[in-house]
Scaffold this motif. Structure first.
Motif, PDB file in Angstrom:
ATOM      1  N   PHE A  11       0.851  -1.146  -0.045  1.00  0.00           N
ATOM      2  CA  PHE A  11      -0.109   0.226  -0.066  1.00  0.00           C
ATOM      3  C   PHE A  11       0.792   1.415   0.035  1.00  0.00           C
ATOM      4  CE2 PHE A  11      -2.801  -3.088   2.013  1.00  0.00           C
ATOM      5  CZ  PHE A  11      -3.904  -2.947   1.371  1.00  0.00           C
ATOM      6  N   VAL A  12       0.258   2.286  -0.201  1.00  0.00           N
ATOM      7  CA  VAL A  12       0.893   3.690  -0.251  1.00  0.00           C
ATOM      8  C   VAL A  12       1.484   3.932   0.839  1.00  0.00           C
ATOM      9  CG1 VAL A  12      -0.777   5.077   0.265  1.00  0.00           C
ATOM     10  CG2 VAL A  12       0.859   6.139  -1.413  1.00  0.00           C
ATOM     11  N   ARG A  14       1.477   2.798   5.720  1.00  0.00           N
ATOM     12  CA  ARG A  14       0.860   1.638   6.561  1.00  0.00           C
ATOM     13  C   ARG A  14       1.246   2.477   7.968  1.00  0.00           C
ATOM     14  NH1 ARG A  14      -0.570  -3.662   5.595  1.00  0.00           N
ATOM     15  NH2 ARG A  14      -2.589  -2.670   6.248  1.00  0.00           N
ATOM     16  N   PRO A  15       0.192   2.360   8.865  1.00  0.00           N
ATOM     17  CA  PRO A  15       0.332   3.160   9.887  1.00  0.00           C
ATOM     18  C   PRO A  15       1.397   2.740  10.675  1.00  0.00           C
ATOM     19  CG  PRO A  15      -1.636   1.653  10.027  1.00  0.00           C
ATOM     20  CD  PRO A  15      -1.133   1.421   8.826  1.00  0.00           C
ATOM     21  N   ASN A  64      -9.469  15.159  14.934  1.00  0.00           N
ATOM     22  CA  ASN A  64      -9.057  15.016  13.858  1.00  0.00           C
ATOM     23  C   ASN A  64      -8.619  16.227  13.010  1.00  0.00           C
ATOM     24  OD1 ASN A  64     -11.319  16.114  12.157  1.00  0.00           O
ATOM     25  ND2 ASN A  64     -12.380  14.226  12.928  1.00  0.00           N
ATOM     26  N   THR A  88      -4.674  20.004  -3.218  1.00  0.00           N
ATOM     27  CA  THR A  88      -4.545  19.515  -1.658  1.00  0.00           C
ATOM     28  C   THR A  88      -5.568  18.366  -1.659  1.00  0.00           C
ATOM     29  OG1 THR A  88      -4.994  20.440   0.433  1.00  0.00           O
ATOM     30  CG2 THR A  88      -6.125  21.257  -1.194  1.00  0.00           C
ATOM     31  N   SER A  91     -10.270  17.890   2.247  1.00  0.00           N
ATOM     32  CA  SER A  91     -10.321  18.646   3.507  1.00  0.00           C
ATOM     33  C   SER A  91     -10.299  20.138   3.537  1.00  0.00           C
ATOM     34  CB  SER A  91      -9.490  17.933   4.503  1.00  0.00           C
ATOM     35  OG  SER A  91      -9.539  18.536   5.595  1.00  0.00           O
ATOM     36  N   THR A  92      -9.107  20.616   2.678  1.00  0.00           N
ATOM     37  CA  THR A  92      -8.765  22.076   2.931  1.00  0.00           C
ATOM     38  C   THR A  92      -9.898  22.940   2.310  1.00  0.00           C
ATOM     39  OG1 THR A  92      -6.535  21.153   2.305  1.00  0.00           O
ATOM     40  CG2 THR A  92      -6.967  23.533   2.306  1.00  0.00           C
ATOM     41  N   VAL A 134      -1.196  25.291   2.229  1.00  0.00           N
ATOM     42  CA  VAL A 134      -0.749  23.928   2.371  1.00  0.00           C
ATOM     43  C   VAL A 134       0.554  23.619   2.241  1.00  0.00           C
ATOM     44  CG1 VAL A 134      -1.596  21.495   2.164  1.00  0.00           C
ATOM     45  CG2 VAL A 134      -3.247  23.249   1.516  1.00  0.00           C
ATOM     46  N   ASP A 160      -2.462  24.773   6.276  1.00  0.00           N
ATOM     47  CA  ASP A 160      -2.717  23.692   6.519  1.00  0.00           C
ATOM     48  C   ASP A 160      -1.440  22.668   6.529  1.00  0.00           C
ATOM     49  OD1 ASP A 160      -3.427  20.765   5.938  1.00  0.00           O
ATOM     50  OD2 ASP A 160      -5.144  21.174   4.789  1.00  0.00           O
ATOM     51  N   HIS A 163       0.389  17.576   6.627  1.00  0.00           N
ATOM     52  CA  HIS A 163       1.593  16.617   6.488  1.00  0.00           C
ATOM     53  C   HIS A 163       3.163  16.996   6.822  1.00  0.00           C
ATOM     54  CE1 HIS A 163      -0.630  16.282   1.957  1.00  0.00           C
ATOM     55  NE2 HIS A 163      -1.435  15.929   3.121  1.00  0.00           N
ATOM     56  N   ALA A 187      -4.015   8.064  10.784  1.00  0.00           N
ATOM     57  CA  ALA A 187      -3.291   6.861  10.803  1.00  0.00           C
ATOM     58  C   ALA A 187      -2.214   6.666   9.589  1.00  0.00           C
ATOM     59  CB  ALA A 187      -4.211   5.730  11.004  1.00  0.00           C
ATOM     60  N   THR A 188      -2.957   7.594   8.674  1.00  0.00           N
ATOM     61  CA  THR A 188      -1.953   7.419   7.246  1.00  0.00           C
ATOM     62  C   THR A 188      -0.666   8.172   7.386  1.00  0.00           C
ATOM     63  OG1 THR A 188      -3.328   8.877   6.193  1.00  0.00           O
ATOM     64  CG2 THR A 188      -3.714   6.596   5.898  1.00  0.00           C
ATOM     65  N   TYR A 291       5.892  11.891   2.210  1.00  0.00           N
ATOM     66  CA  TYR A 291       5.332  11.144   0.578  1.00  0.00           C
ATOM     67  C   TYR A 291       6.515  11.319  -0.200  1.00  0.00           C
ATOM     68  CZ  TYR A 291       0.904  12.091   2.554  1.00  0.00           C
ATOM     69  OH  TYR A 291      -0.534  12.126   3.233  1.00  0.00           O
ATOM     70  N   TYR A 319      -2.300  11.103  -5.376  1.00  0.00           N
ATOM     71  CA  TYR A 319      -2.680  12.410  -4.343  1.00  0.00           C
ATOM     72  C   TYR A 319      -1.845  13.546  -5.246  1.00  0.00           C
ATOM     73  CZ  TYR A 319      -3.510   8.943  -0.632  1.00  0.00           C
ATOM     74  OH  TYR A 319      -3.989   7.956   0.284  1.00  0.00           O
ATOM     75  N   PHE A 320      -2.814  14.471  -5.544  1.00  0.00           N
ATOM     76  CA  PHE A 320      -4.053  14.698  -5.273  1.00  0.00           C
ATOM     77  C   PHE A 320      -4.668  15.133  -6.628  1.00  0.00           C
ATOM     78  CE2 PHE A 320      -2.147  15.885  -1.254  1.00  0.00           C
ATOM     79  CZ  PHE A 320      -3.036  15.018  -0.523  1.00  0.00           C
TER      80      PHE A 320
HETATM   81  N1  T4K Z   1      -5.398  18.554   4.875  1.00  0.00           N
HETATM   82  C1  T4K Z   1      -4.669  17.874   4.093  1.00  0.00           C
HETATM   83  C2  T4K Z   1      -3.788  18.370   3.179  1.00  0.00           C
HETATM   84  C3  T4K Z   1      -4.799  16.186   4.613  1.00  0.00           C
HETATM   85  O1  T4K Z   1      -4.033  15.480   3.407  1.00  0.00           O
HETATM   86  C4  T4K Z   1      -5.661  15.828   5.096  1.00  0.00           C
HETATM   87  C5  T4K Z   1      -5.953  14.561   5.298  1.00  0.00           C
HETATM   88  C6  T4K Z   1      -6.477  16.628   6.066  1.00  0.00           C
HETATM   89  C7  T4K Z   1      -6.447  18.054   5.890  1.00  0.00           C
HETATM   90  C8  T4K Z   1      -7.510  16.270   6.998  1.00  0.00           C
HETATM   91  O2  T4K Z   1      -7.000  15.449   7.962  1.00  0.00           O
HETATM   92  P1  T4K Z   1      -7.683  14.104   8.818  1.00  0.00           P
HETATM   93  O3  T4K Z   1      -8.893  14.818   9.057  1.00  0.00           O
HETATM   94  O4  T4K Z   1      -7.601  13.042   7.699  1.00  0.00           O
HETATM   95  O5  T4K Z   1      -6.708  14.109   9.998  1.00  0.00           O
HETATM   96  C9  T4K Z   1      -6.003   9.407   3.540  1.00  0.00           C
HETATM   97  C10 T4K Z   1      -6.333  10.143   5.020  1.00  0.00           C
HETATM   98  O6  T4K Z   1      -7.484   9.694   5.449  1.00  0.00           O
HETATM   99  C11 T4K Z   1      -6.359  11.651   5.195  1.00  0.00           C
HETATM  100  O7  T4K Z   1      -5.797  11.775   6.418  1.00  0.00           O
HETATM  101  C12 T4K Z   1      -5.247  12.106   4.333  1.00  0.00           C
HETATM  102  N2  T4K Z   1      -5.219  13.601   4.678  1.00  0.00           N
HETATM  103  C13 T4K Z   1      -5.245  11.536   2.968  1.00  0.00           C
HETATM  104  C14 T4K Z   1      -3.987  12.416   2.119  1.00  0.00           C
HETATM  105  O8  T4K Z   1      -5.132  10.428   2.803  1.00  0.00           O
HETATM  106  P2  T4K Z   1      -7.521   8.199   2.011  1.00  0.00           P
HETATM  107  O9  T4K Z   1      -8.865   8.174   1.360  1.00  0.00           O
HETATM  108  O10 T4K Z   1      -6.462   8.275   0.745  1.00  0.00           O
HETATM  109  O11 T4K Z   1      -6.873   7.049   2.955  1.00  0.00           O
HETATM  110  P3  T4K Z   1      -7.005   5.341   2.656  1.00  0.00           P
HETATM  111  O12 T4K Z   1      -7.984   4.970   3.684  1.00  0.00           O
HETATM  112  O13 T4K Z   1      -7.182   5.018   1.280  1.00  0.00           O
HETATM  113  O14 T4K Z   1      -5.551   4.877   3.401  1.00  0.00           O
HETATM  114  C15 T4K Z   1      -4.590   4.938   2.248  1.00  0.00           C
HETATM  115  C16 T4K Z   1      -3.849   3.452   2.493  1.00  0.00           C
HETATM  116  O15 T4K Z   1      -3.299   3.445   3.884  1.00  0.00           O
HETATM  117  C17 T4K Z   1      -4.660   2.334   2.200  1.00  0.00           C
HETATM  118  O16 T4K Z   1      -4.676   1.957   0.884  1.00  0.00           O
HETATM  119  C18 T4K Z   1      -3.827   1.378   3.273  1.00  0.00           C
HETATM  120  C19 T4K Z   1      -3.234   1.959   4.224  1.00  0.00           C
HETATM  121  N3  T4K Z   1      -3.910   1.956   5.440  1.00  0.00           N
HETATM  122  C20 T4K Z   1      -4.914   3.043   5.917  1.00  0.00           C
HETATM  123  C21 T4K Z   1      -5.402   2.942   6.982  1.00  0.00           C
HETATM  124  C22 T4K Z   1      -6.579   4.025   7.504  1.00  0.00           C
HETATM  125  C23 T4K Z   1      -3.470   1.243   6.610  1.00  0.00           C
HETATM  126  O17 T4K Z   1      -2.831   0.355   6.211  1.00  0.00           O
HETATM  127  N4  T4K Z   1      -4.309   1.235   7.756  1.00  0.00           N
HETATM  128  C24 T4K Z   1      -5.094   2.197   8.008  1.00  0.00           C
HETATM  129  O18 T4K Z   1      -5.589   2.108   9.194  1.00  0.00           O
HETATM  130  O19 T4K Z   1      -7.261   9.717   2.771  1.00  0.00           O
END
Ligand code: T4K
Length: 377
Positions: A11-12, A14-15, A64, A88, A91-92, A134, A160, A163, A187-188, A291, A319-320
């Motif tokens: 994956f991109v 892991r936590p 969060n 970005t 969220s922003t 950002v 913002d 990251h 977590a990411t 990243y 992204y993004f």
């Molecule tokens: N501003 C910016 C510029 C941001 O990038 C973000 C969040 C925010 C504000 C808002 O902050 P938060 O409210 O989220 O704290 C992810 C994140 O959910 C998000 O926090 C993050 N940016 C964004 C860039 O990436 P997704 O939808 O790409 O995540 P997801 O679930 O597809 O996870 C990516 C990969 O990570 C998965 O393919 C596998 C791995 N993974 C993910 C989780 C959650 C794990 O291995 N375990 C896990 O528990 O958004």
């Protein structure tokens, strides 16, 4: 090809997880003191550790990153228009719109893909109340230039910095720039509290307001509901995770730097030949290696590589993409051609602790093979 396919999905990200026993010790304390949320002892300890880490006087913790940003905007009573970046995470932009403000999108620069200060002034009108840039992928914006513009036009600046945990510029913590900076501990992210976020801010007077805003607007003395607030508090399980992960922060940056630098070594020749663009951290910056992104030459090439990598079990991310001013849900000015180009051609590669340098070699090899295949199509 077959011998380059990963047996398990890559994956991109892991936590980052602490040793289970370490977290269990914290859980035992939570069980003993029966304080689960609403300003518990771990939240206090975590908050004070972060103040030291950032050399910052004012830090508030939240459920969060998004809620943090939302309430940061609310706390400054902004109105009218806000100048921001289209490159970005959703969220922003949504935090801006959610506060009944109009996002005005300024185009980004080509090196680090951040809001280009050169594009800000021409967008300032009588209605402009703030700039929300950002630090994309953890690379700092041109903070000095942005500060100068903000001063000249009396605008607030909220960064913002979702990251940018741990990033420093000329040895100064990046979160100490602007009126407020927001961090995400999702977590990411490089550093996580499962879900979580923080605001780091200059004006001490905001402390009680932010405490109230994250607790339904109730003032800390519990005597009054002064604002339209939310439930945005960090709980003790999250703060405990933060405390455990904070113990290892230096090693986290070091381990990530090894992976990042190995990618750079492996892919440098492709950059030299003009096949892709890499991001080289700035000299005066302590980077957190959040990243690793590559920029291809066309959307077709990016989508081809994205699809091919998945066939090898490598799940890179766009992204993004698309840029926030092109989301169909809104009708905004789309005149940000650089952001559009970057968004169309960007790819984030796997980067997390546990990804081996051999894995990086293998992913890089796949990229070389498949980019050659694309050329021969
Ligand atoms: N501003 C910016 C510029 C941001 O990038 C973000 C969040 C925010 C504000 C808002 O902050 P938060 O409210 O989220 O704290 C992810 C994140 O959910 C998000 O926090 C993050 N940016 C964004 C860039 O990436 P997704 O939808 O790409 O995540 P997801 O679930 O597809 O996870 C990516 C990969 O990570 C998965 O393919 C596998 C791995 N993974 C993910 C989780 C959650 C794990 O291995 N375990 C896990 O528990 O958004």
């Amino acid at each position: 090809m077959d011998n380059l396919i990963f047996k398990e999905k890559i994956f991109v990200t892991r936590p980052l997880l602490p040793p289970l026993e370490e977290y269990q010790l914290k859980l035992k304390q939570i069980w003993e003191n029966k304080w689960l949320t609403n300003y518990g002892p771990f939240e206090h300890e975590f908050q004070s550790n972060l103040k030291k880490l950032f050399d910052a006087e004012n830090v508030e913790l939240f459920a969060n990153g998004h809620t943090s940003l939302d309430l940061a905007i609310k706390s400054l009573d902004l109105d009218g228009e806000v100048i921001t970046t289209p490159f970005t995470f959703a969220s922003t932009t949504q935090a801006i719109i959610g506060n009944n403000l109009k996002p005005v999108f300024a185009d980004v620069e080509r090196e680090y893909y951040n809001l280009n200060p050169e594009n800000i002034e021409s967008l300032i009108t009588e209605k402009t109340s703030a700039i929300i840039p950002v630090h994309v992928f953890g690379n700092p914006c041109e903070v000095k230039k942005i500060e100068k513009i903000a001063k000249k036009y009396d605008l607030k600046v909220i960064y913002d910095a979702a990251h940018a945990f741990g990033v420093k510029i000329d040895n100064e913590s990046i979160v100490n720039f602007g009126d407020i900076s927001m961090l995400s501990f999702h977590a990411t992210k490089v550093f996580n509290t499962i879900e979580g976020g923080a605001l780091i801010f200059k004006d001490k007077e905001l402390s009680n307001k932010l405490k109230a805003l994250k607790n339904f607007g109730i003032t800390p003395d519990k005597e009054e509901v002064r604002y339209l607030g939310k439930n945005g508090k960090m709980n003790e399980f999250e703060a405990a995770m933060g405390l455990c992960n904070l113990n290892k922060i230096d090693d986290i940056f070091y381990q990530r730097s090894l992976i990042y630098n190995r990618y750079l070594e492996c892919l440098e020749d492709l950059e030299d030949s003009g096949d892709l663009k890499l991001i080289h951290p700035q000299n005066n910056v302590f980077y957190n290696y959040a990243y690793f992104t590559i920029k291809l030459n066309s959307i077709e090439e990016r989508d081809f590589l994205y699809g091919k990598l998945a066939e090898y079990n490598v799940f890179a991310r766009k992204y993004f993409y698309p840029p926030c001013n092109e989301f169909p849900a809104y009708d905004f000015d789309r005149n940000t051609p650089i952001a559009k180009d970057i968004s169309n051609t960007i790819l984030s590669l796997p980067l997390y602790i546990g990804l081996s340098l051999d894995d990086v070699n293998q992913i890089s090899k796949i990229i070389k093979i498949e980019l050659k295949n694309f050329k021969n199509l």
